[in-house]
Every structure is written in structure tokens, then in C-alpha cells.
Motif scaffolding. Sequence first.
Motif, mmCIF file in Angstrom:
data_model
loop_
_atom_site.group_PDB
_atom_site.id
_atom_site.type_symbol
_atom_site.label_atom_id
_atom_site.label_comp_id
_atom_site.label_asym_id
_atom_site.label_seq_id
_atom_site.Cartn_x
_atom_site.Cartn_y
_atom_site.Cartn_z
ATOM 1 N N VAL A 161 4.385 45.981 -30.020
ATOM 2 C CA VAL A 161 3.553 46.163 -28.837
ATOM 3 C C VAL A 161 4.226 45.483 -27.652
ATOM 4 O O VAL A 161 4.702 44.352 -27.768
ATOM 5 C CB VAL A 161 2.142 45.568 -29.053
ATOM 6 N N SER A 162 4.269 46.163 -26.533
ATOM 7 C CA SER A 162 4.853 45.600 -25.318
ATOM 8 C C SER A 162 4.034 44.406 -24.856
ATOM 9 O O SER A 162 2.820 44.499 -24.666
ATOM 10 C CB SER A 162 4.893 46.663 -24.215
ATOM 11 N N ARG A 163 4.698 43.262 -24.687
ATOM 12 C CA ARG A 163 3.986 42.065 -24.227
ATOM 13 C C ARG A 163 3.475 42.241 -22.793
ATOM 14 O O ARG A 163 2.428 41.722 -22.420
ATOM 15 C CB ARG A 163 4.913 40.843 -24.300
ATOM 16 N N ALA A 164 4.222 42.965 -21.958
ATOM 17 C CA ALA A 164 3.802 43.176 -20.571
ATOM 18 C C ALA A 164 2.485 43.942 -20.497
ATOM 19 O O ALA A 164 1.708 43.760 -19.552
ATOM 20 C CB ALA A 164 4.891 43.928 -19.811
ATOM 21 N N ALA A 165 2.219 44.783 -21.514
ATOM 22 C CA ALA A 165 1.000 45.586 -21.496
ATOM 23 C C ALA A 165 -0.248 44.713 -21.517
ATOM 24 O O ALA A 165 -1.277 45.070 -20.933
ATOM 25 C CB ALA A 165 0.986 46.536 -22.695
ATOM 26 N N VAL A 166 -0.173 43.562 -22.161
ATOM 27 C CA VAL A 166 -1.335 42.667 -22.249
ATOM 28 C C VAL A 166 -1.734 42.179 -20.868
ATOM 29 O O VAL A 166 -2.902 42.229 -20.473
ATOM 30 C CB VAL A 166 -1.028 41.475 -23.181
ATOM 31 N N LEU A 167 -0.756 41.709 -20.087
ATOM 32 C CA LEU A 167 -1.049 41.194 -18.759
ATOM 33 C C LEU A 167 -1.390 42.321 -17.785
ATOM 34 O O LEU A 167 -2.317 42.192 -16.978
ATOM 35 C CB LEU A 167 0.154 40.399 -18.233
ATOM 36 N N ASN A 168 -0.646 43.419 -17.857
ATOM 37 C CA ASN A 168 -0.893 44.530 -16.946
ATOM 38 C C ASN A 168 -2.315 45.056 -17.069
ATOM 39 O O ASN A 168 -2.968 45.380 -16.070
ATOM 40 C CB ASN A 168 0.096 45.669 -17.207
ATOM 41 N N SER A 169 -2.798 45.152 -18.295
ATOM 42 C CA SER A 169 -4.148 45.698 -18.508
ATOM 43 C C SER A 169 -5.208 44.799 -17.903
ATOM 44 O O SER A 169 -6.197 45.285 -17.335
ATOM 45 C CB SER A 169 -4.403 45.898 -20.007
ATOM 46 N N HIS A 170 -5.031 43.486 -18.004
ATOM 47 C CA HIS A 170 -6.004 42.567 -17.398
ATOM 48 C C HIS A 170 -6.012 42.707 -15.880
ATOM 49 O O HIS A 170 -7.082 42.680 -15.248
ATOM 50 C CB HIS A 170 -5.669 41.127 -17.779
ATOM 51 N N VAL A 171 -4.832 42.869 -15.283
ATOM 52 C CA VAL A 171 -4.748 43.015 -13.824
ATOM 53 C C VAL A 171 -5.417 44.315 -13.382
ATOM 54 O O VAL A 171 -6.176 44.340 -12.400
ATOM 55 C CB VAL A 171 -3.280 42.976 -13.365
ATOM 56 N N ILE A 172 -5.158 45.400 -14.107
ATOM 57 C CA ILE A 172 -5.739 46.692 -13.722
ATOM 58 C C ILE A 172 -7.255 46.666 -13.831
ATOM 59 O O ILE A 172 -7.971 47.123 -12.920
ATOM 60 C CB ILE A 172 -5.147 47.820 -14.599
ATOM 61 N N VAL A 173 -7.781 46.124 -14.919
ATOM 62 C CA VAL A 173 -9.235 46.073 -15.094
ATOM 63 C C VAL A 173 -9.875 45.187 -14.028
ATOM 64 O O VAL A 173 -10.915 45.525 -13.455
ATOM 65 C CB VAL A 173 -9.593 45.572 -16.512
ATOM 66 N N THR A 174 -9.255 44.039 -13.746
ATOM 67 C CA THR A 174 -9.781 43.154 -12.709
ATOM 68 C C THR A 174 -9.772 43.836 -11.355
ATOM 69 O O THR A 174 -10.738 43.725 -10.580
ATOM 70 C CB THR A 174 -8.955 41.860 -12.639
ATOM 71 N N THR A 175 -8.709 44.570 -11.058
ATOM 72 C CA THR A 175 -8.605 45.278 -9.786
ATOM 73 C C THR A 175 -9.697 46.332 -9.652
ATOM 74 O O THR A 175 -10.395 46.408 -8.633
ATOM 75 C CB THR A 175 -7.224 45.943 -9.654
ATOM 76 N N LEU A 176 -9.884 47.141 -10.683
ATOM 77 C CA LEU A 176 -10.897 48.195 -10.625
ATOM 78 C C LEU A 176 -12.302 47.613 -10.553
ATOM 79 O O LEU A 176 -13.160 48.119 -9.814
ATOM 80 C CB LEU A 176 -10.754 49.116 -11.847
ATOM 81 N N ARG A 177 -12.554 46.542 -11.316
ATOM 82 C CA ARG A 177 -13.872 45.899 -11.273
ATOM 83 C C ARG A 177 -14.158 45.329 -9.884
ATOM 84 O O ARG A 177 -15.270 45.453 -9.359
ATOM 85 C CB ARG A 177 -13.937 44.798 -12.328
ATOM 86 N N SER A 178 -13.135 44.728 -9.270
ATOM 87 C CA SER A 178 -13.299 44.164 -7.930
ATOM 88 C C SER A 178 -13.552 45.253 -6.899
ATOM 89 O O SER A 178 -14.408 45.104 -6.009
ATOM 90 C CB SER A 178 -12.063 43.348 -7.542
ATOM 91 N N LEU A 179 -12.815 46.368 -6.991
ATOM 92 C CA LEU A 179 -13.001 47.455 -6.035
ATOM 93 C C LEU A 179 -14.381 48.069 -6.155
ATOM 94 O O LEU A 179 -15.000 48.451 -5.145
ATOM 95 C CB LEU A 179 -11.917 48.520 -6.246
ATOM 96 N N LEU A 180 -14.916 48.157 -7.376
ATOM 97 C CA LEU A 180 -16.282 48.654 -7.572
ATOM 98 C C LEU A 180 -17.289 47.719 -6.910
ATOM 99 O O LEU A 180 -18.201 48.173 -6.196
ATOM 100 C CB LEU A 180 -16.581 48.788 -9.066
#
Length: 249
Positions: free
Chosen positions: A94-113
Motif C-alpha cells: 500500500v502506498s504510504r502517501a495514500a494515507v496522508l493524502n486521503s486525510h487531507v482530501i477528506v478534511t478539505t471537502l468537509r471544510s468546504l461543506l
Amino acid sequence: MNSFADSTTMLRRNFRHSVRNPVAIINALLLPLFLIFLMVYVLGDGFDLGVSYIDYATPGLIIMTICYGVSATTVAVNTDMTTGFINRLRVMDVSRAAVLNSHVIVTTLRSLLAIAVIIGIALLMGFAPAASFPEWLGAIGVIVLAVVAISWLTVAFGLAAKTPESAGIIAAPLMLLPFLSSAFVPAEKMGPGVSQFAEYQPFSSIIEALRGFLAGTPSTGAAVAAVAWCVGITLVSYVWARATFSKRV
């Protein structure tokens, strides 16, 4: 391609966690909603700013909304690091970068909502932006840059904390910093020392750039300063997060 697929998988996982924990969105909305009613209906008439107070305060409330949604991310990131989830990934391809990227994307979308809801409430309360279409694009650009920067900083905080409890605490200064900015009152109206700090701290630059775009009077200097702060915070936080993650995995 493998990294993209892993990021998508991690993203679905974090979305499911967010849906099961609506408190994260409620926390991001509750205090900004309380503040918008407090500042506009209780304290707003006490400020002589030459403009409608709801027009002045809304850009600051947008930034407050971002900052008050970060504690859930710090805890989620730290929980991944301390509850064995990362240990399971060590034996998987599993790509280690995927773990951090997913948290950033979810936080971004939650904040924009949450920001969309706050802007909707502000419009109902009389917020009347004078921005043209290009100025709206500029305002949206500043918001997205600020959300991404704060999201990466939040992830770095979560990785640096030792426990989920301390992860929640470490984000507290970030949530309080907008109060010491031009979010609710111009920096020059503050007391000595506080005024200088408020004028030069990053949130004031971001808020002033956003305020200028929404008012239809964008300032090139404020916009450049806001972009510089957001890009700088993003780069430093990204490097810090990746370095900390690499040490702990």
C-alpha cells in the motif's frame, strides 16, 4: 497507478469514518454559527467600521470554520498511527502517501461543506457581497488554498502528537489564532503589541485578501501575501508530515 488506487481506497475509508462520526462536521459548524449570531446580533452594533458588520465579519467566520474543523483530523491521523492500522499496512503493498493524502482530501471537502453552510447563513442574515464573477473565483481560490494549507498542518500536528488525546489539544492554538487577527475587528483598533501581532500573522493576510475579493475591492498586496502564506504553510507542513510519517512507519 497503484498510488492512485490506494489513495482512492483510503479516501473511501475516511469518508465512511466521517459519515459515522458526524460530530466532526457539527463541531466545524457549531462554534462559527454561535459566533456569527453573537458577533452580528449582540456585539456588531458596538463596532463603527463604516460597513455592515455581517459583511466585515463573514470572511473571518469562514476562516474560523476551517480552524474549528481541524481537531477531528488531528485525532483521526493520530489514531491511525497509534491503534495498529499503520502496522497492518507495513505488511501490505500500500502506498504510504495514500494515507496522508486521503486525510487531507477528506478534511478539505468537509471544510468546504461547512463553509458553504456558513456563507448560506450569512446571506440569510444580510451578507451582501459585491464581488464580480472573477472576484468570486479569487475568493474561492483563497479559501481552497487556506483549507489545503490548514489541512496539511493539521495532519502534521496529528503525526507529531503521541496520543489521540494530546492530538486534540495540540490543535487548540490553531483554533484560537483567528481571534487574534482582523477577523472581527481591524488590527489597528487593538491594544499595543496585540495590534502588531494581528497585523502580521498569516490569518490576517488571508482574511483581508478574502474580504477584499468579496467586497469587490481586491487588494493585490493582500492577495499576494495570502497566497504566499498558504503556499508556505502547505510546503512546510507537507515536508514535516512526510518526515514524521517516515520516522514512525
